[in-house]
Scaffold this active site. Structure first.
Site, mmCIF file in Angstrom:
data_model
loop_
_atom_site.group_PDB
_atom_site.id
_atom_site.type_symbol
_atom_site.label_atom_id
_atom_site.label_comp_id
_atom_site.label_asym_id
_atom_site.label_seq_id
_atom_site.Cartn_x
_atom_site.Cartn_y
_atom_site.Cartn_z
ATOM 1 C CB SER A 70 -0.946 0.019 1.204
ATOM 2 O OG SER A 70 -0.230 0.169 2.409
ATOM 3 C CE LYS A 141 -3.107 2.408 4.700
ATOM 4 N NZ LYS A 141 -2.948 1.543 3.508
#
Length: 256
Positions: A70, A141
């Site tokens: 990701s 993230k």
């Protein structure tokens, strides 16, 4: 001849006999040291080192194993990043563009999975040393919006806008669109809007808009900032920064 031989025989017989069981005095002294004492010292040293590493990992710098695609290309599967837990301890707050590790309980994960307490403890210890994948509630993230920001996707050129300014996200995975799903949100104070760099492989704030919390991550759930790459050796160094958010701060919002 006989008279000369006798003293020689007596001289040889007067020398102390030594057998294979006798050796230098120092070796005899060492043999008296209990083996158990040596093992105890080794065990105590091992316990001390383990406790010291766990304390450093808990309060200062924690290795974090990257488990997914990701955050490519910034972070790759199998990378060990070193998470700076002091980055936000003394009044500082996460900034737009920071790569952070956070506990997604209540935002990305509504109910933490049940597990055996002993297994959970051992796994947590291994994960805190970067030897195992992180807990299912821990995520890495990039901060795209902070409290007070309006984050919109997308403008006419397909870019994310923060407070009306387009963001040229130079860190995105090659070929990825900034987002295939449109959104227009205002980030509540005390929370963060998070997105992965590999948008096609990242489940992030966009995927939790309809859930409790709306995909916003509370600032106090941030574990730390991913500042350095510690493994593999060919990638050791600082996690690359970005100036993509320069000039996106809104009046009265946190600076980025």
């Amino acid at each position: 001849m006989d008279t000369e031989a006798e003293p020689q025989e007596r001289d040889r017989s007067s020398e102390p006999e030594t057998g294979p069981e006798e050796g230098p005095r120092s070796s005899r002294i060492r043999s008296r040291i209990p083996v158990s004492l040596s093992w105890r010292r080794t065990l105590a040293l091992g316990v001390f080192c383990a406790v010291a590493v766990l304390l450093i990992s808990t309060f200062v710098v924690q290795p974090f194993l990257i488990p997914s695609h990701s955050m490519e290309p910034t972070l790759k599967v199998g990378d060990r990043v070193l998470v700076n837990k002091l980055a936000y301890r003394f009044g500082s707050v996460p900034q737009r563009g920071d790569v952070v590790v956070f506990d997604g309980t209540g935002s990305f994960v509504q109910e933490p999975p049940e597990e055996n307490p002993v297994v959970g403890l051992l796994h947590g210890a291994a994960a805190s040393l970067g030897l195992a994948e992180p807990a299912e509630t821990d995520f890495v993230k990039r901060v795209v919006g902070v409290g007070g920001d309006r984050v919109v996707c997308c403008d006419r050129r397909g870019r994310v806008e923060v407070n009306g300014r387009p963001v040229d996200e130079d860190y995105l995975y090659a070929g990825d669109a900034p987002s295939r799903a449109p959104f227009d949100i205002v980030v509540p104070d005390g929370t963060l809007w998070m997105m992965g760099d590999h948008r096609g492989k990242s489940r992030d704030s966009r995927d939790h808009l309809g859930e409790p919390g709306g995909g916003m991550v509370p600032v106090d759930r941030v574990i730390g900032r991913a500042d350095w790459l510690g493994w593999p050796l060919g990638r050791v160094g600082s996690v690359p920064g970005t100036r993509a958010f320069d000039g996106t701060a809104a009046a009265g919002a946190s600076r980025g």
